[in-house]
Design a protein around this motif. Structure first.
Motif, PDB file in Angstrom:
ATOM      1  N   UNK A  38      19.941  61.750  64.050  1.00 15.73           N
ATOM      2  CA  UNK A  38      18.981  62.131  63.022  1.00 15.73           C
ATOM      3  C   UNK A  38      17.979  61.006  62.785  1.00 15.73           C
ATOM      4  N   UNK A  39      16.712  61.389  62.673  1.00 18.45           N
ATOM      5  CA  UNK A  39      15.673  60.421  62.357  1.00 18.45           C
ATOM      6  C   UNK A  39      15.125  59.654  63.537  1.00 18.45           C
ATOM      7  N   UNK A  40      15.433  60.093  64.757  1.00 20.11           N
ATOM      8  CA  UNK A  40      14.928  59.365  65.927  1.00 20.11           C
ATOM      9  C   UNK A  40      13.639  59.961  66.486  1.00 20.11           C
ATOM     10  N   UNK A  41      13.077  60.953  65.765  1.00 22.29           N
ATOM     11  CA  UNK A  41      11.812  61.549  66.179  1.00 22.29           C
ATOM     12  C   UNK A  41      11.930  62.660  67.192  1.00 22.29           C
ATOM     13  N   UNK A  42      13.146  63.045  67.540  1.00 28.43           N
ATOM     14  CA  UNK A  42      13.344  64.111  68.524  1.00 28.43           C
ATOM     15  C   UNK A  42      13.968  65.337  67.852  1.00 28.43           C
ATOM     16  N   UNK A  43      13.516  66.520  68.275  1.00 30.79           N
ATOM     17  CA  UNK A  43      14.143  67.747  67.807  1.00 30.79           C
ATOM     18  C   UNK A  43      15.549  67.834  68.400  1.00 30.79           C
ATOM     19  N   UNK A  44      16.470  68.389  67.631  1.00 27.91           N
ATOM     20  CA  UNK A  44      17.856  68.535  68.071  1.00 27.91           C
ATOM     21  C   UNK A  44      18.153  70.014  68.261  1.00 27.91           C
ATOM     22  N   UNK A  45      18.569  70.376  69.480  1.00 22.42           N
ATOM     23  CA  UNK A  45      18.891  71.756  69.816  1.00 22.42           C
ATOM     24  C   UNK A  45      20.397  71.875  70.009  1.00 22.42           C
ATOM     25  N   UNK A  46      21.017  72.842  69.322  1.00 18.45           N
ATOM     26  CA  UNK A  46      22.451  73.077  69.442  1.00 18.45           C
ATOM     27  C   UNK A  46      22.649  74.469  70.018  1.00 18.45           C
ATOM     28  N   UNK A  47      23.133  74.535  71.255  1.00 23.25           N
ATOM     29  CA  UNK A  47      23.271  75.796  71.969  1.00 23.25           C
ATOM     30  C   UNK A  47      24.734  76.182  72.067  1.00 23.25           C
ATOM     31  N   UNK A  48      25.008  77.480  71.988  1.00 22.31           N
ATOM     32  CA  UNK A  48      26.375  77.950  72.140  1.00 22.31           C
ATOM     33  C   UNK A  48      26.507  79.384  71.709  1.00 22.31           C
ATOM     34  N   UNK A  49      27.638  80.004  72.067  1.00 20.79           N
ATOM     35  CA  UNK A  49      27.865  81.408  71.727  1.00 20.79           C
ATOM     36  C   UNK A  49      27.937  81.594  70.222  1.00 20.79           C
ATOM     37  N   UNK A  50      27.759  82.833  69.781  1.00 20.93           N
ATOM     38  CA  UNK A  50      27.965  83.148  68.375  1.00 20.93           C
ATOM     39  C   UNK A  50      29.424  82.880  67.996  1.00 20.93           C
ATOM     40  N   UNK A  51      29.604  82.527  66.754  1.00 22.09           N
ATOM     41  CA  UNK A  51      30.931  82.361  66.154  1.00 22.09           C
ATOM     42  C   UNK A  51      31.710  81.155  66.675  1.00 22.09           C
ATOM     43  N   UNK A  52      31.018  80.204  67.334  1.00 19.88           N
ATOM     44  CA  UNK A  52      31.750  79.011  67.763  1.00 19.88           C
ATOM     45  C   UNK A  52      31.684  77.904  66.714  1.00 19.88           C
ATOM     46  N   UNK A  53      30.942  78.136  65.617  1.00 21.41           N
ATOM     47  CA  UNK A  53      30.925  77.166  64.534  1.00 21.41           C
ATOM     48  C   UNK A  53      29.627  76.403  64.374  1.00 21.41           C
ATOM     49  N   UNK A  54      28.529  76.897  64.964  1.00 25.45           N
ATOM     50  CA  UNK A  54      27.253  76.176  64.848  1.00 25.45           C
ATOM     51  C   UNK A  54      26.777  76.132  63.401  1.00 25.45           C
ATOM     52  N   UNK A  55      26.813  77.268  62.713  1.00 24.80           N
ATOM     53  CA  UNK A  55      26.350  77.318  61.323  1.00 24.80           C
ATOM     54  C   UNK A  55      27.241  76.468  60.421  1.00 24.80           C
ATOM     55  N   UNK A  56      28.536  76.499  60.679  1.00 21.41           N
ATOM     56  CA  UNK A  56      29.469  75.672  59.899  1.00 21.41           C
ATOM     57  C   UNK A  56      29.171  74.198  60.105  1.00 21.41           C
ATOM     58  N   UNK A  57      28.881  73.815  61.342  1.00 18.22           N
ATOM     59  CA  UNK A  57      28.555  72.428  61.636  1.00 18.22           C
ATOM     60  C   UNK A  57      27.299  72.002  60.895  1.00 18.22           C
ATOM     61  N   UNK A  58      26.276  72.862  60.885  1.00 13.59           N
ATOM     62  CA  UNK A  58      25.041  72.542  60.164  1.00 13.59           C
ATOM     63  C   UNK A  58      25.314  72.367  58.674  1.00 13.59           C
ATOM     64  N   UNK A  59      26.154  73.213  58.121  1.00 19.40           N
ATOM     65  CA  UNK A  59      26.482  73.101  56.694  1.00 19.40           C
ATOM     66  C   UNK A  59      27.189  71.782  56.396  1.00 19.40           C
ATOM     67  N   UNK A  60      28.075  71.363  57.301  1.00 18.70           N
ATOM     68  CA  UNK A  60      28.777  70.101  57.096  1.00 18.70           C
ATOM     69  C   UNK A  60      27.827  68.910  57.168  1.00 18.70           C
TER      70      UNK A  60
END
Length: 375
Positions: A14-36
């Motif tokens: 975070x904060x290094x000037x680059x966009x961060x892309x998180x790829x993966x199937x639905x329901x693997x926990x991407x939204x939960x990770x973002x919330x954390x």
């Protein structure tokens, strides 16, 4: 709560000037990770690409409107970003015009999102692949002995977070996952003209894990031409349902030059597709399940650790075979996978392989050796 390995890695970016892309199937926990990561941070702009108003907002967005929209936000988090048309160009606009805002986006299909992002954000992004939970994450959550004992259970029901967190109700959760993800989300893709054939293809692939897959033979079985079979397999791969491993060939004339095996990222999905949750001790496909389990977990580990490793299988026209070949730093490593430790002890490297590749390191992986292999 199970700590995901990617959490600390992403936080450090975070904060290094680059966009961060998180790829993966639905329901693997991407939204939960973002919330954390962002749930307790201030000045976070949250968006979901599934929402029609978000899609409309990005339809004709300009640099002026971007700046007004973000205001004094420090973070822009977009979940399911692949739903937004031309998202790669839109993210480029944001990173260029508002460089003080950290952009984080997730996607459950790598079709448009990966292509657009790679073209539009070259040098401006970091991409992370997120999978169902891993053997290593569950070991860290409980302990090595407990998770090792759970391997037969994981070979049946897999590692999707909701499945792992629903002991006793795994089949119901997997039915909902396959119904919503396989039958609905993937079928909505524009280039799937025969959804019934796609599902028959998934079932055919589920029965062929650990075997060489012929697009021509599968096509004849389900009523599709080989090119369509290959295109549908590509769809499944880009939606993180399956992955392909090609054949290794360098020295021998009788090595298979163009062939592939296809594995499932999650065995719970695989077993749900064929409606078979029989215990591993009583199955005819236990060896194939073990091979898929170990290879998929090994591949997850490589992706998460950022390892530079090439992977293949090896086979000759005389049916001599090695399950997995890895190449790292100019060194070849060959692996055979045996569920039965007694058979593992009797397994020898094929003479034709060791003569062709005398410097290769050969190992047999049974449940007795799997901890060191996956951790």
């Amino acid at each position: 709560m199970i700590e995901r390995i990617q959490k600390k890695i992403i936080e450090s970016m975070l904060g290094n000037g680059k966009a961060i892309m998180i790829m993966g199937a639905r329901q693997v926990g991407k939204s939960t990770l973002l919330s954390e990561i962002f749930g307790k941070r201030d000045r976070v702009m949250w968006m979901n690409g599934d929402d029609t108003d978000v899609q409309q907002l990005f339809a004709d967005i300009s640099s002026t409107r971007v700046k007004a929209l973000l205001g004094n936000s420090d973070y822009l988090v977009i979940d399911e970003a692949q739903r937004i048309k031309d998202i790669g160009l839109k993210l480029k606009l944001i990173t260029d015009q508002v460089p003080t805002v950290q952009v984080v986006a997730t996607g459950s299909s790598s079709f448009e999102l990966a292509n657009q992002v790679n073209e539009s954000l070259a040098g401006r992004k970091r991409t992370f692949q997120m999978f169902p939970l891993t053997y290593g994450e569950l070991v860290a959550h409980t302990n090595l002995l407990e998770e090792h004992r759970m391997i037969p259970h994981r070979m049946l029901y897999g590692y999707y977070p909701e499945v792992v967190m629903s002991p006793g109700d795994e089949r119901t959760v997997l039915r909902e996952l396959t119904d919503s993800y396989l039958y609905k989300d993937i079928m909505m893709l524009d280039n799937i003209s025969k959804p019934d054939k796609l599902m028959r293809l998934v079932q055919a692939l589920a029965h062929q894990i650990g075997e060489q897959v012929s697009y021509n033979e599968v096509g004849q079985l389900i009523g599709l031409d080989p090119k369509t079979v290959e295109r549908y397999v590509d769809v499944l791969e880009k939606c993180y349902i399956v992955f392909r491993i090609g054949s290794f060939s360098r020295n021998l004339r009788n090595e298979l030059k163009i062939s592939r095996k296809i594995y499932f990222w999650d065995l719970g999905i695989r077993n749900a597709v064929i409606a078979n949750f029989q215990q591993v001790e009583n199955r005819s496909d236990t060896g194939a399940l073990w091979e898929n389990f170990v290879i998929s977990e090994r591949m997850k580990r490589h992706f998460i650790n950022g390892d530079f490793v090439n992977t293949w299988f090896w086979r000759t026209q005389q049916q001599k075979e090695i399950d997995l070949i890895e190449e790292a730093d100019g060194k070849l490593y060959a692996f055979e996978f045996k569920w039965n430790p007694a058979k593992a002890q009797r397994t020898k490297v094929p003479e034709s392989f060791i003569k062709a590749y005398p410097d290769a390191v050969f190992s047999v992986i049974s449940p007795n050796e799997v901890d060191d292999f996956l951790l």
